[in-house]
Design a protein around this motif. Structure first.
Motif, PDB file in Angstrom:
ATOM      1  N   ALA A 111       0.829  -1.208   0.000  1.00  0.00           N
ATOM      2  CA  ALA A 111       0.000   0.000   0.000  1.00  0.00           C
ATOM      3  C   ALA A 111       0.868   1.265   0.000  1.00  0.00           C
ATOM      4  CB  ALA A 111      -0.928  -0.003   1.209  1.00  0.00           C
ATOM      5  N   ALA A 112       1.988   1.236   0.713  1.00  0.00           N
ATOM      6  CA  ALA A 112       2.893   2.389   0.716  1.00  0.00           C
ATOM      7  C   ALA A 112       3.551   2.561  -0.658  1.00  0.00           C
ATOM      8  CB  ALA A 112       3.953   2.204   1.796  1.00  0.00           C
ATOM      9  N   TYR A 113       3.821   1.456  -1.322  1.00  0.00           N
ATOM     10  CA  TYR A 113       4.428   1.496  -2.659  1.00  0.00           C
ATOM     11  C   TYR A 113       3.442   2.019  -3.692  1.00  0.00           C
ATOM     12  CZ  TYR A 113       6.170  -0.413  -7.107  1.00  0.00           C
ATOM     13  OH  TYR A 113       6.571  -0.571  -8.414  1.00  0.00           O
ATOM     14  N   ASN A 114       2.208   1.529  -3.631  1.00  0.00           N
ATOM     15  CA  ASN A 114       1.168   1.968  -4.569  1.00  0.00           C
ATOM     16  C   ASN A 114      -0.207   1.748  -3.953  1.00  0.00           C
ATOM     17  OD1 ASN A 114      -0.560   2.557  -6.643  1.00  0.00           O
ATOM     18  ND2 ASN A 114       0.111   0.909  -8.004  1.00  0.00           N
ATOM     19  N   PRO A 115      -0.817   2.784  -3.383  1.00  0.00           N
ATOM     20  CA  PRO A 115      -2.131   2.627  -2.747  1.00  0.00           C
ATOM     21  C   PRO A 115      -3.245   2.292  -3.733  1.00  0.00           C
ATOM     22  CG  PRO A 115      -1.495   4.936  -2.837  1.00  0.00           C
ATOM     23  CD  PRO A 115      -0.297   4.156  -3.275  1.00  0.00           C
ATOM     24  N   ASP A 116      -2.977   2.449  -5.045  1.00  0.00           N
ATOM     25  CA  ASP A 116      -3.982   2.121  -6.064  1.00  0.00           C
ATOM     26  C   ASP A 116      -3.744   0.760  -6.712  1.00  0.00           C
ATOM     27  OD1 ASP A 116      -5.422   4.555  -5.843  1.00  0.00           O
ATOM     28  OD2 ASP A 116      -3.843   5.582  -6.978  1.00  0.00           O
ATOM     29  N   MET A 117      -2.883  -0.040  -6.114  1.00  0.00           N
ATOM     30  CA  MET A 117      -2.603  -1.379  -6.636  1.00  0.00           C
ATOM     31  C   MET A 117      -3.884  -2.215  -6.648  1.00  0.00           C
ATOM     32  SD  MET A 117       0.115  -3.216  -7.641  1.00  0.00           S
ATOM     33  CE  MET A 117       1.589  -2.732  -6.725  1.00  0.00           C
ATOM     34  N   LYS A 118      -4.086  -2.983  -7.716  1.00  0.00           N
ATOM     35  CA  LYS A 118      -5.198  -3.937  -7.762  1.00  0.00           C
ATOM     36  C   LYS A 118      -4.743  -5.212  -7.048  1.00  0.00           C
ATOM     37  CE  LYS A 118      -8.112  -1.494 -10.181  1.00  0.00           C
ATOM     38  NZ  LYS A 118      -8.643  -1.864 -11.502  1.00  0.00           N
ATOM     39  N   ILE A 119      -5.488  -5.584  -6.028  1.00  0.00           N
ATOM     40  CA  ILE A 119      -5.137  -6.730  -5.186  1.00  0.00           C
ATOM     41  C   ILE A 119      -6.068  -7.899  -5.486  1.00  0.00           C
ATOM     42  CG2 ILE A 119      -4.935  -7.571  -2.806  1.00  0.00           C
ATOM     43  CD1 ILE A 119      -2.825  -5.485  -3.531  1.00  0.00           C
ATOM     44  N   ILE A 120      -5.478  -9.030  -5.865  1.00  0.00           N
ATOM     45  CA  ILE A 120      -6.249 -10.228  -6.197  1.00  0.00           C
ATOM     46  C   ILE A 120      -5.990 -11.288  -5.133  1.00  0.00           C
ATOM     47  CG2 ILE A 120      -6.668 -12.026  -7.923  1.00  0.00           C
ATOM     48  CD1 ILE A 120      -5.462  -9.983  -9.987  1.00  0.00           C
ATOM     49  N   VAL A 121      -7.074 -11.826  -4.585  1.00  0.00           N
ATOM     50  CA  VAL A 121      -6.987 -12.829  -3.527  1.00  0.00           C
ATOM     51  C   VAL A 121      -7.737 -14.086  -3.959  1.00  0.00           C
ATOM     52  CG1 VAL A 121      -7.499 -13.364  -1.123  1.00  0.00           C
ATOM     53  CG2 VAL A 121      -6.952 -11.002  -1.776  1.00  0.00           C
ATOM     54  N   LEU A 122      -7.041 -15.208  -3.945  1.00  0.00           N
ATOM     55  CA  LEU A 122      -7.679 -16.506  -4.154  1.00  0.00           C
ATOM     56  C   LEU A 122      -7.777 -17.195  -2.801  1.00  0.00           C
ATOM     57  CD1 LEU A 122      -5.914 -17.818  -7.374  1.00  0.00           C
ATOM     58  CD2 LEU A 122      -8.374 -17.828  -7.037  1.00  0.00           C
ATOM     59  N   LEU A 123      -8.978 -17.568  -2.401  1.00  0.00           N
ATOM     60  CA  LEU A 123      -9.174 -18.245  -1.124  1.00  0.00           C
ATOM     61  C   LEU A 123      -9.633 -19.682  -1.376  1.00  0.00           C
ATOM     62  CD1 LEU A 123     -11.017 -15.527   0.997  1.00  0.00           C
ATOM     63  CD2 LEU A 123      -8.567 -16.029   0.894  1.00  0.00           C
ATOM     64  N   ARG A 124      -8.923 -20.605  -0.800  1.00  0.00           N
ATOM     65  CA  ARG A 124      -9.269 -22.024  -0.918  1.00  0.00           C
ATOM     66  C   ARG A 124      -9.828 -22.510   0.408  1.00  0.00           C
ATOM     67  NH1 ARG A 124      -4.812 -26.731  -2.456  1.00  0.00           N
ATOM     68  NH2 ARG A 124      -6.232 -28.528  -2.379  1.00  0.00           N
ATOM     69  N   ASP A 125     -10.755 -23.454   0.353  1.00  0.00           N
ATOM     70  CA  ASP A 125     -11.247 -24.082   1.572  1.00  0.00           C
ATOM     71  C   ASP A 125     -10.046 -24.300   2.499  1.00  0.00           C
ATOM     72  OD1 ASP A 125     -12.067 -25.800   3.562  1.00  0.00           O
ATOM     73  OD2 ASP A 125     -12.956 -27.279   2.236  1.00  0.00           O
ATOM     74  N   PRO A 126     -10.047 -23.675   3.681  1.00  0.00           N
ATOM     75  CA  PRO A 126      -8.853 -23.709   4.529  1.00  0.00           C
ATOM     76  C   PRO A 126      -8.431 -25.104   4.963  1.00  0.00           C
ATOM     77  CG  PRO A 126     -10.730 -22.824   5.735  1.00  0.00           C
ATOM     78  CD  PRO A 126     -11.141 -22.909   4.304  1.00  0.00           C
ATOM     79  N   VAL A 127      -9.382 -26.044   4.986  1.00  0.00           N
ATOM     80  CA  VAL A 127      -9.043 -27.424   5.358  1.00  0.00           C
ATOM     81  C   VAL A 127      -8.150 -28.054   4.292  1.00  0.00           C
ATOM     82  CG1 VAL A 127      -9.941 -29.721   5.850  1.00  0.00           C
ATOM     83  CG2 VAL A 127     -11.159 -27.710   6.697  1.00  0.00           C
ATOM     84  N   SER A 128      -8.602 -28.031   3.058  1.00  0.00           N
ATOM     85  CA  SER A 128      -7.812 -28.637   1.980  1.00  0.00           C
ATOM     86  C   SER A 128      -6.545 -27.825   1.726  1.00  0.00           C
ATOM     87  CB  SER A 128      -8.646 -28.755   0.705  1.00  0.00           C
ATOM     88  OG  SER A 128      -9.150 -27.503   0.302  1.00  0.00           O
ATOM     89  N   ARG A 129      -6.602 -26.498   1.957  1.00  0.00           N
ATOM     90  CA  ARG A 129      -5.399 -25.678   1.794  1.00  0.00           C
ATOM     91  C   ARG A 129      -4.323 -26.070   2.790  1.00  0.00           C
ATOM     92  NH1 ARG A 129      -1.657 -22.682   2.761  1.00  0.00           N
ATOM     93  NH2 ARG A 129      -2.011 -23.234   4.944  1.00  0.00           N
ATOM     94  N   PHE A 277     -18.945 -19.119   0.964  1.00  0.00           N
ATOM     95  CA  PHE A 277     -18.325 -20.092   0.087  1.00  0.00           C
ATOM     96  C   PHE A 277     -18.779 -21.493   0.512  1.00  0.00           C
ATOM     97  CE2 PHE A 277     -14.692 -16.841  -0.027  1.00  0.00           C
ATOM     98  CZ  PHE A 277     -15.184 -16.254  -1.178  1.00  0.00           C
ATOM     99  N   ASP A 278     -18.749 -22.414  -0.397  1.00  0.00           N
ATOM    100  CA  ASP A 278     -19.209 -23.777  -0.140  1.00  0.00           C
ATOM    101  C   ASP A 278     -18.073 -24.600   0.495  1.00  0.00           C
ATOM    102  OD1 ASP A 278     -20.678 -26.099  -0.104  1.00  0.00           O
ATOM    103  OD2 ASP A 278     -20.278 -26.595  -2.190  1.00  0.00           O
ATOM    104  N   TRP A 279     -17.743 -24.241   1.745  1.00  0.00           N
ATOM    105  CA  TRP A 279     -16.641 -24.915   2.418  1.00  0.00           C
ATOM    106  C   TRP A 279     -17.107 -25.792   3.584  1.00  0.00           C
ATOM    107  CZ3 TRP A 279     -13.158 -19.962   3.148  1.00  0.00           C
ATOM    108  CH2 TRP A 279     -12.635 -19.591   1.905  1.00  0.00           C
ATOM    109  N   ASP A 280     -18.315 -25.591   4.066  1.00  0.00           N
ATOM    110  CA  ASP A 280     -18.749 -26.261   5.302  1.00  0.00           C
ATOM    111  C   ASP A 280     -19.517 -27.551   5.017  1.00  0.00           C
ATOM    112  OD1 ASP A 280     -17.691 -24.121   6.790  1.00  0.00           O
ATOM    113  OD2 ASP A 280     -19.524 -22.956   6.467  1.00  0.00           O
TER     114      ASP A 280
END
Length: 280
Positions: A111-129, A277-280
């Motif tokens: 954020a300090a480097y570029n507050p307008d950075m596009k941030i992409i997050v992939l979240l996987r079922d934490p159990v299988s992850r 998400f369909d994790w439960d």
């Protein structure tokens, strides 16, 4: 010796030569406008490989630059050397370092480097992850404990790690990175940190299950999010960084225990992001 092993050896020899040449040449290099920040073992490699097929997206020298987590003691010129020379103002570039999301300082640094950075997050079922993360460390020869014991020992292994980061911002924290099997799946804390540092419109959160079920549609959404033509046809038939492991005898028991462990944190996450998400 396998072809993959030979390729890996060649890469290790050639990469330092190419990188040193880039540093010597310098030049006006592109700056990243998007970063895939995580999560580890959630499909970040596949997504990045698909995105850089696009003619408007230039690839980095390495997919995982790890500047804002493991290499922040190096000058900014070191980071910029990973990106291509600026030739066309309509082109963009980005990187994918899936430890950024979990590292206690990386998101603020981005954020300090570029507050307008596009941030992409992939979240996987934490159990299988978590289970996949364990097998990843076993394959790399960095984990010698059985799965059940490794998960039971996590808190002890990570004890005092955050304090070390506070005392030394350049602390590498190998244990924190490698043995955080369960901790990384408490996504809500990480998402809240991202939301505190970036505007809502600059954050894209994706369930990796949806990504692999509806790959082409998900990739089009991401292309649109980062500002390039989403109609370009991306080849998504190949999955990357898929591991093959010998199953641990305690995996089924660990799986059941993790399902219960993550039930409440998952519910908190759903409330924070406004969707389930369909994790439960």
């Amino acid at each position: 010796m396998s072809n993959n092993k030979i390729k890996s050896i060649i890469k290790k020899i050639i990469f330092p030569i190419r990188f040193n040449l880039r540093q010597l040449i310098g030049g006006n290099r592109m700056k990243p406008s998007f970063i895939i920040v995580g999560a580890q073992k959630a499909g970040t490699t596949s997504l990045y490989k698909y995105l850089v097929q696009h003619p408007e997206i230039e690839s980095t020298l390495l997919k995982e630059v790890h500047y804002f987590d493991l290499n922040f003691n190096k000058p900014l010129s070191w980071y910029q050397s990973f990106f291509p020379l600026k030739r066309n103002n309509s082109h963009i570039t980005g990187e994918a370092s899936p430890y950024y999301m979990f590292h206690p300082l990386a998101i603020k640094r981005i954020a300090a480097y570029n507050p307008d950075m596009k941030i992409i997050v992939l979240l996987r079922d934490p159990v299988s992850r978590a289970i996949s993360h364990y097998y990843h460390e076993v394959r790399l020869g960095r984990e010698e404990l059985g799965m059940k014991v490794a998960f039971e020992e996590e808190n002890k292994r990570l004890e005092g790690e955050l304090e070390k980061f506070k005392n030394n911002p350049y602390y590498r924290g190998n244990k924190y990175q490698r043995y955080s099997y369960k901790s990384r799946g408490i996504y809500v804390d990480q998402i809240n940190e991202i939301k505190a540092c970036f505007k809502e419109d600059n954050i894209k959160i994706i369930d990796s299950k949806d990504f692999f079920k509806q790959t082409k549609g998900t990739v089009r959404d991401v292309l649109s999010f980062i500002g390039v033509d989403p109609k370009f046809e991306i080849k998504t038939g190949k999955r990357f960084n898929v591991g093959n492991y010998v199953k641990d005898p305690d995996e089924e028991q660990v799986y059941t225990e993790l399902k219960a462990y993550y039930k409440e944190p998952n519910a908190t996450l759903y409330n924070a992001i406004g969707k389930r998400f369909d994790w439960d």
